[in-house]
Every structure is written in structure tokens, then in C-alpha cells.
Design an enzyme around this catalytic site. Structure first.
Site, PDB file in Angstrom:
ATOM      1  N   ASP A 154      88.845  81.631  60.805  1.00 57.15           N
ATOM      2  CA  ASP A 154      87.883  82.596  60.297  1.00 57.15           C
ATOM      3  C   ASP A 154      88.691  83.872  59.961  1.00 57.15           C
ATOM      4  OD1 ASP A 154      85.265  83.871  59.968  1.00 57.15           O
ATOM      5  OD2 ASP A 154      85.743  84.912  61.830  1.00 57.15           O
ATOM      6  N   LEU A 155      88.134  84.742  59.159  1.00 56.89           N
ATOM      7  CA  LEU A 155      88.880  85.943  58.750  1.00 56.89           C
ATOM      8  C   LEU A 155      88.474  87.164  59.582  1.00 56.89           C
ATOM      9  CD1 LEU A 155      90.832  87.342  56.759  1.00 56.89           C
ATOM     10  CD2 LEU A 155      88.880  87.642  55.216  1.00 56.89           C
ATOM     11  N   ASP A 156      87.265  87.630  59.342  1.00 50.81           N
ATOM     12  CA  ASP A 156      86.805  88.865  59.981  1.00 50.81           C
ATOM     13  C   ASP A 156      86.622  88.645  61.480  1.00 50.81           C
ATOM     14  OD1 ASP A 156      85.651  91.285  60.580  1.00 50.81           O
ATOM     15  OD2 ASP A 156      83.684  90.729  59.845  1.00 50.81           O
ATOM     16  N   THR A 199      87.644  93.617  59.940  1.00 56.40           N
ATOM     17  CA  THR A 199      86.919  94.224  58.828  1.00 56.40           C
ATOM     18  C   THR A 199      85.474  94.564  59.211  1.00 56.40           C
ATOM     19  OG1 THR A 199      86.764  91.970  58.044  1.00 56.40           O
ATOM     20  CG2 THR A 199      88.204  93.438  56.809  1.00 56.40           C
ATOM     21  N   LYS A 207      77.765  89.532  62.238  1.00 53.23           N
ATOM     22  CA  LYS A 207      79.085  88.901  62.204  1.00 53.23           C
ATOM     23  C   LYS A 207      78.998  87.436  61.807  1.00 53.23           C
ATOM     24  CE  LYS A 207      81.569  92.082  65.107  1.00 53.23           C
ATOM     25  NZ  LYS A 207      82.276  92.349  66.360  1.00 53.23           N
ATOM     26  N   GLY A 208      79.783  87.066  60.816  1.00 62.30           N
ATOM     27  CA  GLY A 208      79.885  85.669  60.407  1.00 62.30           C
ATOM     28  C   GLY A 208      78.802  85.222  59.437  1.00 62.30           C
ATOM     29  N   ILE A 209      77.778  86.060  59.220  1.00 59.76           N
ATOM     30  CA  ILE A 209      76.721  85.637  58.292  1.00 59.76           C
ATOM     31  C   ILE A 209      76.933  86.263  56.909  1.00 59.76           C
ATOM     32  CG2 ILE A 209      75.091  85.213  60.192  1.00 59.76           C
ATOM     33  CD1 ILE A 209      73.521  87.655  59.107  1.00 59.76           C
ATOM     34  N   ARG A 265      76.499  88.006  53.052  1.00 59.92           N
ATOM     35  CA  ARG A 265      76.069  89.332  52.587  1.00 59.92           C
ATOM     36  C   ARG A 265      74.551  89.374  52.389  1.00 59.92           C
ATOM     37  NH1 ARG A 265      78.965  90.844  47.254  1.00 59.92           N
ATOM     38  NH2 ARG A 265      80.690  90.069  48.509  1.00 59.92           N
ATOM     39  N   SER A 314      86.043  81.257  55.738  1.00 64.57           N
ATOM     40  CA  SER A 314      85.352  82.542  55.916  1.00 64.57           C
ATOM     41  C   SER A 314      84.075  82.617  55.091  1.00 64.57           C
ATOM     42  CB  SER A 314      86.302  83.671  55.491  1.00 64.57           C
ATOM     43  OG  SER A 314      85.604  84.889  55.364  1.00 64.57           O
ATOM     44  N   ALA A 315      83.104  83.374  55.595  1.00 61.82           N
ATOM     45  CA  ALA A 315      81.869  83.611  54.841  1.00 61.82           C
ATOM     46  C   ALA A 315      82.068  84.660  53.752  1.00 61.82           C
ATOM     47  CB  ALA A 315      80.775  84.075  55.790  1.00 61.82           C
ATOM     48  N   SER A 316      83.169  85.398  53.824  1.00 60.03           N
ATOM     49  CA  SER A 316      83.356  86.539  52.917  1.00 60.03           C
ATOM     50  C   SER A 316      83.723  86.123  51.495  1.00 60.03           C
ATOM     51  CB  SER A 316      84.455  87.450  53.453  1.00 60.03           C
ATOM     52  OG  SER A 316      84.688  88.492  52.546  1.00 60.03           O
ATOM     53  N   ASN A 353      85.242  88.317  49.742  1.00 60.50           N
ATOM     54  CA  ASN A 353      86.377  89.220  49.499  1.00 60.50           C
ATOM     55  C   ASN A 353      87.639  88.753  50.216  1.00 60.50           C
ATOM     56  OD1 ASN A 353      85.007  91.486  48.007  1.00 60.50           O
ATOM     57  ND2 ASN A 353      83.747  91.448  49.847  1.00 60.50           N
ATOM     58  N   LYS A 395      77.565  79.493  57.517  1.00 64.49           N
ATOM     59  CA  LYS A 395      77.633  79.177  58.955  1.00 64.49           C
ATOM     60  C   LYS A 395      76.285  79.561  59.567  1.00 64.49           C
ATOM     61  CE  LYS A 395      82.461  80.750  58.873  1.00 64.49           C
ATOM     62  NZ  LYS A 395      83.403  81.800  59.302  1.00 64.49           N
ATOM     63  N   GLU A 422      87.482  81.097  65.741  1.00 64.56           N
ATOM     64  CA  GLU A 422      86.243  81.753  65.287  1.00 64.56           C
ATOM     65  C   GLU A 422      85.752  82.796  66.290  1.00 64.56           C
ATOM     66  OE1 GLU A 422      83.892  81.381  62.004  1.00 64.56           O
ATOM     67  OE2 GLU A 422      83.424  82.794  63.610  1.00 64.56           O
ATOM     68  N   ASP A 423      85.273  83.938  65.786  1.00 64.90           N
ATOM     69  CA  ASP A 423      84.780  84.984  66.691  1.00 64.90           C
ATOM     70  C   ASP A 423      83.257  85.068  66.748  1.00 64.90           C
ATOM     71  OD1 ASP A 423      84.599  86.088  64.017  1.00 64.90           O
ATOM     72  OD2 ASP A 423      84.167  88.009  64.978  1.00 64.90           O
TER      73      ASP A 423
HETATM   74  P1  B16 Z   1      81.342  89.673  52.092  1.00 57.85           P
HETATM   75  P2  B16 Z   1      83.979  85.930  58.321  1.00 57.85           P
HETATM   76  C1  B16 Z   1      82.049  87.451  57.270  1.00 57.85           C
HETATM   77  O1  B16 Z   1      83.393  87.144  57.393  1.00 57.85           O
HETATM   78  C2  B16 Z   1      81.684  88.685  58.088  1.00 57.85           C
HETATM   79  O2  B16 Z   1      81.850  88.413  59.474  1.00 57.85           O
HETATM   80  C3  B16 Z   1      80.254  89.054  57.833  1.00 57.85           C
HETATM   81  O3  B16 Z   1      79.899  90.216  58.558  1.00 57.85           O
HETATM   82  C4  B16 Z   1      80.049  89.287  56.327  1.00 57.85           C
HETATM   83  O4  B16 Z   1      78.690  89.577  56.032  1.00 57.85           O
HETATM   84  C5  B16 Z   1      80.488  88.040  55.572  1.00 57.85           C
HETATM   85  O5  B16 Z   1      81.833  87.744  55.878  1.00 57.85           O
HETATM   86  C6  B16 Z   1      80.356  88.204  54.056  1.00 57.85           C
HETATM   87  O6  B16 Z   1      81.293  89.131  53.609  1.00 57.85           O
HETATM   88  O7  B16 Z   1      80.240  90.660  51.922  1.00 57.85           O
HETATM   89  O8  B16 Z   1      82.736  90.274  52.000  1.00 57.85           O
HETATM   90  O9  B16 Z   1      81.191  88.476  51.184  1.00 57.85           O
HETATM   91  O10 B16 Z   1      83.820  86.392  59.735  1.00 57.85           O
HETATM   92  O11 B16 Z   1      83.220  84.665  57.998  1.00 57.85           O
HETATM   93  O12 B16 Z   1      85.415  85.893  57.884  1.00 57.85           O
HETATM   94 MG    MG Z   2      84.332  86.291  61.926  1.00 65.62          MG
END
Ligand code: B16
Ligand code: MG
Length: 216
Positions: free
Chosen positions: A10-12, A18, A46-48, A50, A115-117, A119, A146, A170-171
């Protein structure tokens, strides 16, 4: 004898923190809409994704918006968030991360990001870790967030390994559930009280090594 062949990260909250930038951007948005939310509430984001985060925040503020306006708000939050991650640098990598990534790759394990992000590539470039991943699966590729296992199953597929040959780091509880649903081993990063179901919980990647992988 462990048969782990790949590590999916996982990233964040695992590689970089972040969450603090997400919090600042969401808080700014909430404040502009006339309400506030706490750091405790922020834990639930966290982890969900945008869009799911925005739904929760609007609910906390008791605010309802049209779908069109929601899209504008999510875009505005992301603009502020990207302004902050544009300033990220390699010193922001969480302790032990680069060392662990390099050691698993040297030992022949494959590596993926899950990662869910949306970015994630920008962030990995900013902290200069992008070259340490064989495959990147993030919010741009997946259709189900997730705790759905899709992001991790896509990672295994991209690495050409079976799900039961992967360990996920994973956090977030949603991410631990996603990894378990994928049939993978999970190392939780954080507190054992929150990350129930993980095979092992540690405080960070500075607390794991090749022996940890062999013991899973
Ligand atoms: P973005 P992960 C997740 O990253 C964050 O934990 C979560 O808070 C955020 O809403 C999600 O990425 C989406 O991010 O807005 O940059 O697309 O923990 O899955 O790495
Ligand atoms: Mg995370």
C-alpha cells in the site's frame, strides 16, 4: 516453508505519510463549506477512495450536493492535495522502506504497489522510489475499492504470481480485509487492535526483513 514470491505495498501510511496532506486538503474543503471535522474522523478516510471520502465528509457536515457539484468539490480537493505532494521529497519516505524494498528485490522477490490513490505515480516519482516497483496498480486501474480485493489481485496478475504467493503490507483495515479476501498473507502496519486479521502487525517497514517473509 514459506512460498512467498512477491510483496505488494500500500502507499499512503506504509511507504509515505500522505494522510497529513489528504487531511489538510479535506479540512480546507469542509471549512469552505462551513463545517469542520476531526483528526479522529480523518482516520476513517484511510485507504478509501476520493469519492467515498467526499461522501463521508459531506455526511459529517450534514451537507447534500448534486453529483455535478460533488465532482467539482473532489476536483478542487485534489488540486490542493496535488499542490502539496508536488513539494514532496525523498526524506519523506517512512523509515526502513527503501532498505526493505531493495533487500527483497535483491533476494529475488517481485514488488508491486496496490494503492487506492490516483496520484501514486506522481508520489513515487517525487520520493524517487518508482524504479523499485515491477508493477503499479492504483485508483486509476481499479473499479472496486478496498475492501474489495481487486487492486491486490490485479497486482498478482501483473507480477504473474498466484495470490497465495503474495504478502501485502497495509495500514488500513479496509486494505487488510482486501488482502485477506484476495487470499494473500498480510502484514499490518500500525496497531494490532485495529488491524485484526493480519498475519503479523508491526509499526513500520523498519521492523521487517527477509526472515519475516520466510516466517509467513
Ligand atoms: P487520491 P492508499 C489512499 O491511499 C488513501 O489512504 C486515502 O485516504 C485516499 O482517499 C485514497 O488513497 C485516494 O487518493 O485522492 O490521491 O486518489 O492508502 O490506498 O495508498
Ligand atoms: Mg494506506
Amino acid at each position: 516453508m514459506s512460498h512467498i514470491k512477491a510483496c505488494i505495498f500500500d502507499l499512503d501510511g506504509v511507504i509515505v505519510d500522505t494522510a497529513v496532506y489528504h487531511f489538510k486538503a479535506w479540512k480546507r474543503l469542509a471549512n469552505e463549506l462551513g463545517f469542520d471535522f476531526t483528526e479522529e474522523d480523518n482516520e476513517k478516510l484511510k485507504g478509501i477512495s476520493r469519492t467515498q471520502s467526499l461522501e463521508l465528509i459531506l455526511g459529517w457536515g450534514g451537507v447534500s450536493k448534486t453529483d455535478e457539484h460533488k465532482l467539482e468539490l473532489a476536483t478542487l480537493k485534489n488540486k490542493w492535495y496535488v499542490e502539496m505532494i508536488d513539494e514532496m521529497h525523498p526524506e519523506e519516505i517512512l523509515p526502513g522502506t527503501r532498505e526493505f524494498l531493495e533487500s527483497v528485490r535483491d533476494a529475488g522477490y517481485k514488488t508491486a504497489l496496490g494503492s487506492a490513490s490516483k496520484n501514486s505515480v506522481k508520489i513515487l516519482e517525487k520520493v524517487n522510489l518508482i524504479n523499485l516497483f515491477d508493477v503499479i496498480v492504483d485508483g486509476n486501474e481499479v473499479t472496486a475499492s478496498k475492501p474489495d480485493p481487486q487492486v491486490f489481485l490485479e497486482g498478482a496478475r501483473g507480477l504473474n504470481v498466484n495470490p497465495d504467493e503474495c504478502v501485502v503490507f497495509e495500514d488500513a483495515i479496509a486494505g487488510v480485509e482486501a488482502a485477506l479476501a484476495a487470499g494473500m498473507k498480510v502484514v499490518g502496519i500500525g496497531s494490532a487492535e485495529t488491524l485484526t486479521g493480519a498475519d503479523l502487525v508491526v509499526s513500520g517497514l523498519d521492523k521487517v526483513n527477509l526472515e519475516t517473509l520466510k516466517g509467513l
